[in-house]
Design an enzyme around this catalytic site. Structure first.
Site, PDB file in Angstrom:
ATOM      1  N   CYS A   2       0.838  -1.193   0.000  1.00 18.41           N
ATOM      2  CA  CYS A   2       0.000   0.000   0.000  1.00 18.41           C
ATOM      3  C   CYS A   2       0.875   1.246   0.000  1.00 18.41           C
ATOM      4  CB  CYS A   2      -0.892   0.003   1.229  1.00 18.41           C
ATOM      5  SG  CYS A   2      -1.739  -1.553   1.526  1.00 18.41           S
ATOM      6  N   ARG A  27       3.059   0.553  -6.900  1.00 14.64           N
ATOM      7  CA  ARG A  27       3.176  -0.421  -5.824  1.00 14.64           C
ATOM      8  C   ARG A  27       2.019  -1.416  -5.822  1.00 14.64           C
ATOM      9  NH1 ARG A  27       6.635   1.661  -1.594  1.00 14.64           N
ATOM     10  NH2 ARG A  27       5.457   0.570   0.001  1.00 14.64           N
ATOM     11  N   TRP A  75      -4.160  -2.108  -0.816  1.00 12.80           N
ATOM     12  CA  TRP A  75      -4.090  -3.406  -1.483  1.00 12.80           C
ATOM     13  C   TRP A  75      -4.705  -4.406  -0.518  1.00 12.80           C
ATOM     14  CZ3 TRP A  75      -1.692  -8.284  -1.093  1.00 12.80           C
ATOM     15  CH2 TRP A  75      -1.580  -9.019  -2.289  1.00 12.80           C
ATOM     16  N   ASN A  99      -0.326   0.829   6.613  1.00 19.33           N
ATOM     17  CA  ASN A  99       0.250  -0.228   5.784  1.00 19.33           C
ATOM     18  C   ASN A  99       0.631  -1.382   6.680  1.00 19.33           C
ATOM     19  OD1 ASN A  99       0.069   1.364   3.537  1.00 19.33           O
ATOM     20  ND2 ASN A  99       2.256   1.732   3.322  1.00 19.33           N
ATOM     21  N   GLY A 100       0.474  -2.609   6.194  1.00 18.94           N
ATOM     22  CA  GLY A 100       0.897  -3.762   6.985  1.00 18.94           C
ATOM     23  C   GLY A 100      -0.280  -4.624   7.397  1.00 18.94           C
ATOM     24  N   GLU A 483      12.987 -17.250 -14.466  1.00 14.33           N
ATOM     25  CA  GLU A 483      12.626 -15.832 -14.527  1.00 14.33           C
ATOM     26  C   GLU A 483      11.754 -15.549 -15.747  1.00 14.33           C
ATOM     27  OE1 GLU A 483      12.449 -11.676 -13.833  1.00 14.33           O
ATOM     28  OE2 GLU A 483      12.609 -13.482 -12.593  1.00 14.33           O
ATOM     29  N   LYS A 487       7.959 -13.966 -15.569  1.00 12.24           N
ATOM     30  CA  LYS A 487       7.541 -12.765 -16.290  1.00 12.24           C
ATOM     31  C   LYS A 487       6.277 -13.017 -17.117  1.00 12.24           C
ATOM     32  CE  LYS A 487      10.117  -9.916 -14.644  1.00 12.24           C
ATOM     33  NZ  LYS A 487       9.838 -10.736 -13.478  1.00 12.24           N
ATOM     34  N   GLU A 490       3.258 -13.381 -14.821  1.00 14.76           N
ATOM     35  CA  GLU A 490       2.940 -12.139 -14.120  1.00 14.76           C
ATOM     36  C   GLU A 490       2.112 -11.184 -14.963  1.00 14.76           C
ATOM     37  OE1 GLU A 490       6.359 -10.796 -10.954  1.00 14.76           O
ATOM     38  OE2 GLU A 490       6.941 -10.830 -13.056  1.00 14.76           O
ATOM     39  N   HIS A 506      11.363 -36.839 -16.430  1.00 16.72           N
ATOM     40  CA  HIS A 506      10.880 -37.121 -15.073  1.00 16.72           C
ATOM     41  C   HIS A 506       9.523 -36.491 -14.809  1.00 16.72           C
ATOM     42  CE1 HIS A 506      14.728 -38.928 -13.893  1.00 16.72           C
ATOM     43  NE2 HIS A 506      15.278 -37.996 -14.648  1.00 16.72           N
ATOM     44  N   LYS A 605       4.104  -4.029  -6.243  1.00 17.46           N
ATOM     45  CA  LYS A 605       5.522  -3.852  -6.510  1.00 17.46           C
ATOM     46  C   LYS A 605       6.379  -4.191  -5.302  1.00 17.46           C
ATOM     47  CE  LYS A 605       9.136  -2.650  -8.882  1.00 17.46           C
ATOM     48  NZ  LYS A 605       9.624  -3.575  -9.920  1.00 17.46           N
TER      49      LYS A 605
END
Length: 610
Positions: A2, A27, A75, A99-100, A483, A487, A490, A506, A605
């Site tokens: 947030c 964010r 958020w 926030n938190g 990675e 991406k 996301e 496997h 973010k």
């Protein structure tokens, strides 16, 4: 996650608060709100679901005025995204943003309901508003009431409080969630990120863990966790004012992908000569510490975890030092054994990642020789709490899906690996010069990778109607494949997985069919022939292959396999190079899918909560 902005000034602050929220949109959030008090103690609170622009329109429509205010982007954690759950929350004359996560909010809610408080939201934050209102009844000051409240809270929080009856001040408490105070002339500000305040000040103080502060127009008074009056260092920010401007680019992510050559130059500046790594540039006492390192423990999350996994190969192959890499959210909750002369390395773009920060604090109590952070944000919690801070200098990264932070982390770790090898006598001057030459060549090589943009844009059309994608790599290219998969999932919401190519037999071969694109990273190295065998396993089962191959690797295209020839680059830095076409592929697939590239759904973010 947030965003918080606050101000105490003579002028109207509503527009300053909203602009600060705009600068924190990267964010991640689902709602936004503002509360402003004027000199006559009139409180105006406006909250809106959705984008900050919705809030800005409402603020303009109602012509909000007042010199003291707080604002927030939320958020959702406790309670669905909605206007009633949006901050600020109010209890009597008290307004709060936070926030938190308050872990004991259910017990506090029950206690407050017994005292007669009525809750109107599903959030954990509302308990803070009611607690402050309750404690203010028996306190001489708002600051004292917040101190009493903070003593009852379990969890992580950065919380800001104002009292409608006293518009001359706001108070703030920090525990696990970052807060920065911005210093003006006859006015002062605060935020969860200094980027929010760059339009009004360049002078900042960062609150430390447990700090509680009172902010007026002319003074900032800070008390530490023990209640002792303290002073915090004033820092002059050199962050670019236009860091939040996309310029000629369509998205921040696109801009940040194309900024990588310059970002890498910044990472290298002052740290390498023509043929050596300057160990002293890594940090205070770096020479002494790196000479003693026998083991490296890397802790990180998400993209930073993938960069640590790639760097592990360098630590063991180049420096001859054993290296373990662990996800921070797992590391912090297990009983781990600290090896002798072990260097702890935390990786984070923001320096505020909650799990990584918690893991650092736990690990520091377990006898690590030293703690280093490789980070992009000066003044962040990881930087302040580590023995050595090796800054990546990538510049502000706005896009939620990290790009330049990843490649600059890799470049920083390659320099660190080389320094360890040199200081411990495991590599000679010839090998060091070879590595440094490869590092110097990186910016130009990344430019050449970016030149494939149009070709990759055309290739992305093949992925538009797909629901799954597989990425393959071997050795240090397996983390690069990880990675790449991250991406794609996301920002395009296509399910993507990465596998070490040797693992195909496997299990993953069961997934292969004509609807499953398989992307292969194929440099010309010692594992090339092994990789070609893995490619044949896919082709024999009707898979559709997209091979990003070194031009000398000897692949031949056919109806089941498209080859994207890549220029030959140094084997040392090739993992960094091959990252860029993977970023471009994800970006263009997301464009075709029509998703929100910079602010993908459900993501933030800076992950500042557990």
């Amino acid at each position: 996650m947030c965003g918080i902005v606050g101000a105490v000034a003579q002028r109207d602050v509503a527009e300053i608060l909203v602009e600060g929220l705009r600068r924190l949109e990267y964010r991640g959030y689902d709602s936004a709100g503002v509360a402003v008090v004027d000199a006559q103690s009139n409180l105006t609170r406006i909250r809106r679901l959705g984008k900050v622009q919705e809030l800005a329109d409402a603020v303009n429509s109602e012509q909000v005025s007042g010199g003291t205010g707080i604002a927030h982007t939320r958020w959702a954690t406790h309670g669905v995204p909605s206007e009633v759950n949006a901050h600020p929350h109010v209890s009597g004359d008290i307004a709060v943003v936070h926030n938190g996560i308050i872990e004991n909010h259910e017990e506090l809610r029950t206690l407050l309901q017994e005292r007669g408080y009525v809750f109107v939201s599903q959030t954990d934050t509302e308990v803070i508003a009611h607690l402050v209102e309750w404690e203010l009844r028996t306190s001489e000051t708002l600051l004292e009431a917040l101190q009493k409240t903070a003593a009852q809270l379990d969890g992580a929080y950065g919380t800001v409080v104002l009292d409608r009856k006293d518009p001359s001040r706001i108070v703030v408490a920090r525990s696990g969630s970052p807060i920065v105070i911005g210093l003006g002339i006859g006015e002062n500000f605060l935020a969860s990120d200094q980027l929010a305040l760059l339009s009004v000040t360049r002078r900042f103080m960062f609150l430390e863990e447990g700090d509680v502060a009172e902010i007026t127009r002319r003074n900032v008074t800070i008390y530490d966790q023990a209640g002792k009056l303290v002073e915090r260092e004033i820092i002059e920010s050199n962050i670019e004012h236009d860091a939040g401007d996309k310029g000629q680019y369509r998205h921040f992510m696109q801009k940040e992908i194309f900024e990588q050559p310059m970002a890498l130059k910044s990472t290298m500046e002052g740290r390498i000569t023509r043929d050596t790594v300057i160990t002293e540039s890594i940090g205070v006492n770096a020479v002494e510490i790196l000479k003693k390192v026998e083991h490296v423990q890397i802790i990180a999350c998400g993209t930073s975890y993938n960069s640590g996994m790639a760097a592990r190969y360098w630590f063991e192959d180049i420096a001859g030092v054993s290296c373990d890499v662990e996800i921070a959210s797992e590391f912090r909750y297990r009983n781990f054994v600290t090896r002798p002369n072990s260097l702890l390395i935390t990786l984070s773009q923001s320096g505020e990642t909650a799990d990584t920060l918690a893991a650092l604090r736990i690990a520091k109590e377990k006898g690590y020789m030293a703690a280093m952070t490789i980070c992009n944000v000066s003044g962040s919690s990881l930087v302040r709490e580590s023995d050595i801070a090796f800054m990546t200098r990538a510049g502000t990264e706005i896009g939620v899906a990290s790009t330049k932070a990843f490649t600059t982390q890799l470049a920083a770790m390659l320099m660190l690996v080389t320094a360890i090898g040199k200081e411990q006598g495991r590599i000679d001057a010839v090998k060091e010069a070879e590595i440094v030459e490869a590092i110097h060549a990186l910016p130009v090589q990344i430019e050449s990778a970016l030149a494939f943009d149009k070709q990759i844009e055309a290739l992305a059309e093949d992925f538009a109607d797909k629901h799954h994608t597989l990425f393959l790599g071997r050795g240090e290219y397996y983390p690069i494949a990880m990675e790449a998969a991250l991406k794609l999932k996301e920002i395009s919401y296509i399910h993507a997985e990465a596998y070490a190519a040797g693992e195909l037999k496997h299990g993953p071969l069961a997934l292969i069919d004509a609807d499953m694109p398989v992307v292969v990273i194929a440099p010309n190295n010692d594992l090339l022939e092994k990789l070609k065998s893995n490619v044949e396993e896919v082709r024999a089962r009707g898979g559709l292959l997209y091979v990003f191959a070194d031009e000398k690797a000897g692949f031949e295209a056919d109806e089941s396999m498209k080859i994207i020839p890549m220029p030959h680059v140094s084997e040392i830095t090739a993992p960094i190079f091959y990252t860029v076409p993977m970023q471009l592929l994800s970006y263009h697939v997301a464009l075709i899918k029509g998703t929100d590239v910079d602010q993908p759904r459900n993501l933030a973010k800076a992950v500042t909560v557990e």
